[in-house]
Each structure stands twice: as C-alpha cells, then as structure tokens.
Design a protein around this motif. Structure first.
Motif, PDB file in Angstrom:
ATOM      1  N   THR A  56     -16.541  -0.769  13.398  1.00 34.11           N
ATOM      2  CA  THR A  56     -16.847  -0.936  11.980  1.00 34.11           C
ATOM      3  C   THR A  56     -15.638  -1.506  11.256  1.00 34.11           C
ATOM      4  OG1 THR A  56     -16.263   1.377  11.565  1.00 34.11           O
ATOM      5  CG2 THR A  56     -18.583   0.888  11.995  1.00 34.11           C
ATOM      6  N   MET A  57     -15.842  -1.890   9.976  1.00 33.24           N
ATOM      7  CA  MET A  57     -14.820  -2.660   9.271  1.00 33.24           C
ATOM      8  C   MET A  57     -14.686  -2.207   7.820  1.00 33.24           C
ATOM      9  SD  MET A  57     -16.120  -6.374  10.619  1.00 33.24           S
ATOM     10  CE  MET A  57     -14.944  -7.276   9.600  1.00 33.24           C
ATOM     11  N   PHE A  58     -13.513  -2.497   7.247  1.00 32.41           N
ATOM     12  CA  PHE A  58     -13.333  -2.286   5.820  1.00 32.41           C
ATOM     13  C   PHE A  58     -14.143  -3.310   5.031  1.00 32.41           C
ATOM     14  CE2 PHE A  58      -9.098  -0.371   6.920  1.00 32.41           C
ATOM     15  CZ  PHE A  58      -9.334   0.874   6.340  1.00 32.41           C
ATOM     16  N   SER A  59     -14.775  -2.840   3.969  1.00 29.95           N
ATOM     17  CA  SER A  59     -15.293  -3.775   2.971  1.00 29.95           C
ATOM     18  C   SER A  59     -14.128  -4.246   2.103  1.00 29.95           C
ATOM     19  CB  SER A  59     -16.345  -3.097   2.096  1.00 29.95           C
ATOM     20  OG  SER A  59     -15.729  -2.115   1.258  1.00 29.95           O
ATOM     21  N   LYS A  60     -14.326  -5.334   1.395  1.00 29.86           N
ATOM     22  CA  LYS A  60     -13.286  -5.864   0.514  1.00 29.86           C
ATOM     23  C   LYS A  60     -12.888  -4.823  -0.523  1.00 29.86           C
ATOM     24  CE  LYS A  60     -12.327  -9.949  -2.375  1.00 29.86           C
ATOM     25  NZ  LYS A  60     -12.240  -9.421  -3.742  1.00 29.86           N
ATOM     26  N   LYS A  61     -13.863  -4.191  -1.143  1.00 28.55           N
ATOM     27  CA  LYS A  61     -13.597  -3.214  -2.195  1.00 28.55           C
ATOM     28  C   LYS A  61     -12.820  -2.020  -1.664  1.00 28.55           C
ATOM     29  CE  LYS A  61     -16.029  -0.369  -5.654  1.00 28.55           C
ATOM     30  NZ  LYS A  61     -15.675   0.969  -5.131  1.00 28.55           N
ATOM     31  N   ASN A  62     -13.246  -1.488  -0.523  1.00 31.77           N
ATOM     32  CA  ASN A  62     -12.573  -0.307   0.022  1.00 31.77           C
ATOM     33  C   ASN A  62     -11.124  -0.597   0.380  1.00 31.77           C
ATOM     34  OD1 ASN A  62     -14.843   1.221  -0.277  1.00 31.77           O
ATOM     35  ND2 ASN A  62     -15.385   1.290   1.881  1.00 31.77           N
ATOM     36  N   LEU A  63     -10.877  -1.760   0.989  1.00 32.65           N
ATOM     37  CA  LEU A  63      -9.508  -2.078   1.367  1.00 32.65           C
ATOM     38  C   LEU A  63      -8.654  -2.364   0.132  1.00 32.65           C
ATOM     39  CD1 LEU A  63      -7.493  -2.390   3.621  1.00 32.65           C
ATOM     40  CD2 LEU A  63      -8.214  -4.768   3.910  1.00 32.65           C
ATOM     41  N   GLU A  64      -9.225  -3.014  -0.866  1.00 27.40           N
ATOM     42  CA  GLU A  64      -8.483  -3.233  -2.110  1.00 27.40           C
ATOM     43  C   GLU A  64      -8.039  -1.913  -2.731  1.00 27.40           C
ATOM     44  OE1 GLU A  64     -10.234  -7.404  -3.973  1.00 27.40           O
ATOM     45  OE2 GLU A  64     -11.345  -5.545  -4.282  1.00 27.40           O
ATOM     46  N   GLU A  65      -8.926  -0.937  -2.736  1.00 26.64           N
ATOM     47  CA  GLU A  65      -8.584   0.363  -3.329  1.00 26.64           C
ATOM     48  C   GLU A  65      -7.468   1.055  -2.551  1.00 26.64           C
ATOM     49  OE1 GLU A  65     -12.338   2.370  -3.394  1.00 26.64           O
ATOM     50  OE2 GLU A  65     -13.005   1.371  -5.238  1.00 26.64           O
ATOM     51  N   ILE A  66      -7.493   0.936  -1.228  1.00 28.42           N
ATOM     52  CA  ILE A  66      -6.425   1.521  -0.415  1.00 28.42           C
ATOM     53  C   ILE A  66      -5.112   0.780  -0.655  1.00 28.42           C
ATOM     54  CG2 ILE A  66      -5.639   1.900   1.955  1.00 28.42           C
ATOM     55  CD1 ILE A  66      -8.630   2.316   2.697  1.00 28.42           C
ATOM     56  N   CYS A  67      -5.178  -0.537  -0.730  1.00 28.76           N
ATOM     57  CA  CYS A  67      -3.971  -1.328  -1.014  1.00 28.76           C
ATOM     58  C   CYS A  67      -3.343  -0.897  -2.338  1.00 28.76           C
ATOM     59  CB  CYS A  67      -4.315  -2.813  -1.075  1.00 28.76           C
ATOM     60  SG  CYS A  67      -4.707  -3.544   0.517  1.00 28.76           S
ATOM     61  N   ASP A  68      -4.157  -0.659  -3.329  1.00 25.82           N
ATOM     62  CA  ASP A  68      -3.639  -0.254  -4.638  1.00 25.82           C
ATOM     63  C   ASP A  68      -2.942   1.102  -4.560  1.00 25.82           C
ATOM     64  OD1 ASP A  68      -4.517  -2.591  -5.806  1.00 25.82           O
ATOM     65  OD2 ASP A  68      -6.405  -1.742  -6.517  1.00 25.82           O
ATOM     66  N   LEU A  69      -3.428   1.976  -3.688  1.00 27.96           N
ATOM     67  CA  LEU A  69      -2.752   3.265  -3.483  1.00 27.96           C
ATOM     68  C   LEU A  69      -1.356   3.059  -2.905  1.00 27.96           C
ATOM     69  CD1 LEU A  69      -5.462   5.600  -1.876  1.00 27.96           C
ATOM     70  CD2 LEU A  69      -4.680   5.581  -4.247  1.00 27.96           C
ATOM     71  N   PRO A 115      -4.726  -6.735   4.059  1.00 28.02           N
ATOM     72  CA  PRO A 115      -4.045  -6.272   2.840  1.00 28.02           C
ATOM     73  C   PRO A 115      -3.263  -7.364   2.112  1.00 28.02           C
ATOM     74  CG  PRO A 115      -3.682  -4.737   4.643  1.00 28.02           C
ATOM     75  CD  PRO A 115      -4.322  -5.949   5.236  1.00 28.02           C
ATOM     76  N   VAL A 116      -2.607  -8.256   2.847  1.00 25.77           N
ATOM     77  CA  VAL A 116      -1.723  -9.224   2.193  1.00 25.77           C
ATOM     78  C   VAL A 116      -2.519 -10.300   1.463  1.00 25.77           C
ATOM     79  CG1 VAL A 116       0.053 -10.984   2.627  1.00 25.77           C
ATOM     80  CG2 VAL A 116       0.203  -8.738   3.727  1.00 25.77           C
ATOM     81  N   THR A 117      -3.649 -10.698   2.018  1.00 18.63           N
ATOM     82  CA  THR A 117      -4.502 -11.654   1.313  1.00 18.63           C
ATOM     83  C   THR A 117      -5.053 -11.037   0.033  1.00 18.63           C
ATOM     84  OG1 THR A 117      -5.099 -12.776   3.373  1.00 18.63           O
ATOM     85  CG2 THR A 117      -6.571 -13.082   1.494  1.00 18.63           C
ATOM     86  N   LEU A 118      -5.458  -9.770   0.106  1.00 21.14           N
ATOM     87  CA  LEU A 118      -6.029  -9.102  -1.063  1.00 21.14           C
ATOM     88  C   LEU A 118      -4.968  -8.740  -2.092  1.00 21.14           C
ATOM     89  CD1 LEU A 118      -8.618  -6.711   0.652  1.00 21.14           C
ATOM     90  CD2 LEU A 118      -9.026  -8.964  -0.368  1.00 21.14           C
ATOM     91  N   ARG A 119      -3.797  -8.349  -1.628  1.00 22.79           N
ATOM     92  CA  ARG A 119      -2.716  -7.925  -2.532  1.00 22.79           C
ATOM     93  C   ARG A 119      -1.399  -8.516  -2.009  1.00 22.79           C
ATOM     94  NH1 ARG A 119      -6.651  -6.835  -4.971  1.00 22.79           N
ATOM     95  NH2 ARG A 119      -7.210  -4.858  -6.012  1.00 22.79           N
ATOM     96  N   PRO A 120      -1.063  -9.747  -2.421  1.00 27.31           N
ATOM     97  CA  PRO A 120       0.134 -10.413  -1.892  1.00 27.31           C
ATOM     98  C   PRO A 120       1.422  -9.621  -2.045  1.00 27.31           C
ATOM     99  CG  PRO A 120      -1.243 -11.991  -3.066  1.00 27.31           C
ATOM    100  CD  PRO A 120      -1.841 -10.633  -3.310  1.00 27.31           C
ATOM    101  N   GLU A 121       1.489  -8.717  -3.033  1.00 27.55           N
ATOM    102  CA  GLU A 121       2.704  -7.918  -3.218  1.00 27.55           C
ATOM    103  C   GLU A 121       2.944  -6.941  -2.072  1.00 27.55           C
ATOM    104  OE1 GLU A 121      -0.063  -6.306  -6.569  1.00 27.55           O
ATOM    105  OE2 GLU A 121      -0.103  -7.998  -5.148  1.00 27.55           O
ATOM    106  N   LEU A 122       1.943  -6.773  -1.197  1.00 27.91           N
ATOM    107  CA  LEU A 122       2.125  -5.894  -0.041  1.00 27.91           C
ATOM    108  C   LEU A 122       2.785  -6.605   1.144  1.00 27.91           C
ATOM    109  CD1 LEU A 122      -1.138  -3.734   0.092  1.00 27.91           C
ATOM    110  CD2 LEU A 122       1.185  -2.979  -0.401  1.00 27.91           C
TER     111      LEU A 122
END
Length: 418
Positions: free
Chosen positions: A179-192, A228-235
């Motif tokens: 199974t895989m992360f959805s875009k929304k779920n991974l974005e929320e984890i990245c923000d944490l 993570p880096v594509t969704l949140r480049p600051e990571l």
C-alpha cells in the motif's frame, strides 16, 4: 560460551522459520506455492537483457577491482539523471551513495543520525526497522496502523511521538503491505516533521526522515508515488532516501542500491558503508550506469514487469474477494504498488480436522502451508502482535498459474475449520 548482549537480544527471522517448514515439506514431495519471499524468481522475471549484457561486458573488460567508496562516478551521474527524469528529484552526484542493495543504506542511515538510546519512530507493520533499532540500542517507538488506512501511518498516529525523536522511518510503497501514502496523508506527515524541526533550538540535532522508496517504480492503476521533498522542498535538508535497482529491475542479486540526501549525511554514510565493505560490485555498477541512460530500454522493461506483477496481484486479490463473497472470513486490499498483497485470514480460535486449535496468525499460516500448500508471511514478522490476522503475499517468485491454482486449495482448507 557467552556472546555479546547485542547478539543475545537480536530477534530471529520469522520468515526463515517459515522457509524451513516449506523446505521440509518440499523435501517430502509436497507442492507449495511459496508467497513468502520478497524476491523474484529470475526464471520468471529475468533482469533486463541489456543490463545483463552490460554486466557480462564489464567482466569481460576486467572491471573487477574495488569501486569508488561512494560508488562509481558514472553510476552516480546516471542515477542523478534517472531521478530527475522519473521522479523530478534533483540530486547531484555528491549527494548520492551507491551500496550493495538497500540494506547497507538503511543501516548506515541509522548509524549516521541515531545515537544509542535516541528515539526512532516507525509504523508496524514495516520491514526491519525493529532490527536496526536493536542493533543501535535505540529507543524504538512502534506505531500501530489500521486496515482502514491501508496499514499506512497517519499524521494523527505519528504526532504524539515526534518530540525529541532522532529519526522517522517511512516506506512507500510499503513492504509488507504493497500500500501507499496518499498525497494528503504524506503532506500532513511532512508538515509534522517541519514543525518539529522548527521547534528545536539552534544547534540541536534535527529530526531526520528516512524515506524508503525502493518500490517507487512499481505502482499500479491510478495509484501514484509521492515523496516528501517534492511535496515539501524545505525537507530536502532532512530527508534521506533509500532506492535502487533491486526491485524495479527484478535485480535483487545484482546488488545495486542508491541512497541520496543531504551531502553531510551522505558523506558520513559513505564512511560507514566503507567500513562495512558493503559496496556494490564494480562490474554491476558500470553496467547499471550505462543501462539507466537508455530511457527506452528502462521504460520498456518497467512496462512489461509492471504488467506481469499487476496480473498476479490482481488474480490473488480477486480470488480472495470471491472467497470473502462466499462467506469466508478473509479479505484483501487492492494492489497499489510493490510486489505484495495484503491478505486477511481471520481464523484464530478455529479447530483443524485433527483437533488442533489455531491460536494465532502463525498457526493459521502453518495450517495453510500443510493443508493448502500455500505459504504467506504473518504481519507479526513485521512488528505487529501475533493476534493480527493479516498477512503479506509476495508474488515475485511464483508464476501466475500457481497463484490461480492456490485459491481453491485455500478455500477448501478454510472450509474444513470448525
């Protein structure tokens, strides 16, 4: 004779125990559909022919001495281009490390960023994070996951555990579930992760994110891989990727993995991998360097492999859905990525025809091995409790015909339980 505390505290592999049972039954002449091993049968799924030819050519040209400590420059340049083309990720060769598959990369990430006693956060089920934590004497914080979320951790699952952690270890597509992360779920984890790092004092060691995407090229249908880096480049300064050719090119024995991330971390990982001697062989590196630059050959092979793997996963999924519809207490999650299907076989407490009570997932699995000639891996091998009656089925080493044939055998075996 005494051994070290580390050796005493390491846990053995449940998969090896299952393999021993299978091998004994095969020795006795029984036919077992072995869906336990996270590998490919190279007679069913050979490596790309151009890659094989290039490996042979490298040996013929005597490319058999030590490789560069961080990997041959040609290969790191080719990986850089492959990441840009396939995933849109921009990493320079000095931010890339080559090793003998992905295991040395994962272990070297742990060693490079985690001190003994520091907190490592990861979900269950997941592959080997518990063992690497044991090797470091780290404080393993294991996050239970739920079938309702496809056994992927959510931000709410992770949030209570990040304060002061040294490493968050994630994988998508996930071994063992596929199974895989959805875009929304991974974005929320990245923000944490971003918020946790902002809360730390200047000079304090940051929270790093290990992101294992070794199966990123093997996704099916509408399911898309996110990182993570594509969704949140600051990571980018905090994310260390694990990747390689082992799975996407059915090349597990070729032993060419690549990790990439912040240059400082990669440089320290290089020293650790060097001390382990866990380099990828030079001929295989030289061959992979050339193969990755041929976009047509790469895409042609991936399209063919994905089609065959998806057919096997779909056959197994549909078979279990048919059993579910017939009233059996089984289920499966649709194929998303990797070479794995997640199966529910919830028969704890049932009694076999010879009077044995199936106490847990291990008992269920061994019953199916003996009665149905079908072998899976309980999620307990990946960090869950024995009472979790979900299983990994790996289709890479079993032909489609055997997968189709095991469905009626499993159905008949489950029908005998009382």
């Amino acid at each position: 004779m005494s051994v070290s505390l580390l050796a005493q505290n390491l846990h053995g592999s449940e998969i090896i125990k299952i393999a021993g049972e299978i091998n004994e039954l095969k020795r006795q002449g029984q036919n077992i559909a072995n869906l336990t091993i996270g590998d490919f049968d190279s007679n069913i799924y050979p490596i790309p022919a151009p890659l094989k030819d290039k490996i042979i050519d490298a040996y013929n040209h005597n490319q058999t001495n030590y490789p560069a400590a961080d990997g041959m420059l040609d290969l790191r340049q080719s990986v850089s281009g492959f990441l840009k083309r396939s995933l849109g990720l921009e990493y320079a060769p000095n931010q890339i490390l080559i090793s003998g598959g992905s295991r040395p990369l994962i272990y070297s990430i742990f060693l490079a960023v985690v001190n003994p006693g520091e907190k490592v956060v990861f979900p269950a089920p997941s592959w080997n994070n518990n063992h690497y934590s044991d090797l470091l004497n780290a404080d393993a914080v294991i996050i239970p996951t739920a079938p309702e979320n496809n056994f992927m951790p959510t931000a709410d699952d992770i949030r209570p555990h990040l304060k002061g952690a040294a490493l968050l270890a994630l994988c998508s597509p996930l071994n063992p579930t596929g199974t895989m992360f959805s875009k929304k779920n991974l974005e929320e984890i990245c923000d944490l992760v971003i918020a946790e790092n902002k809360s730390r004092a200047a000079g304090e060691k940051p929270l790093y994110l290990l992101y294992d995407q070794i199966y990123s090229q093997l996704t099916f249908g509408e399911h898309k891989h996110y990182d993570p880096v594509t969704l949140r480049p600051e990571l980018k300064d905090y994310t260390i990727f694990v990747d390689g050719g082992s799975k996407c090119f059915a090349a597990t024995g070729v032993r060419v993995g690549w990790g990439f991330g912040p240059e400082l971390v990669i440089e320290n990982m290089k020293a650790i991998v060097g001390h382990m001697g866990a380099w990828s062989p030079k001929p295989e590196q030289m061959a992979m360097a050339k193969f990755l630059t041929d976009e047509a050959d790469v895409n042609s092979y991936l399209d063919d492999l994905k089609g065959k793997i998806q057919a096997s996963l779909t056959a197994l999924h549909e078979g279990f859905q048919e059993m579910k519809a017939s009233g059996l207490n089984v289920d499966s999650i649709e194929p998303m990525g990797a070479i794995y299907l997640t199966l529910k076989i919830d028969y704890s407490g049932k009694t076999t025809p010879d009077g044995q009570v199936l106490k847990d997932s291990a008992d269920i699995n061994f019953y199916l091995i003996k009665e149905a000639g079908a072998a899976f891996v309980p999620f307990s091998a990946f960090g869950t409790g024995d009472d979790v009656n979900w299983f990994r089925a790996s289709v890479g080493a079993t032909p489609l015909s055997e997968i189709e044939a095991l469905i009626p055998r499993v159905k008949a075996a489950l029908g005998k339980l009382k």
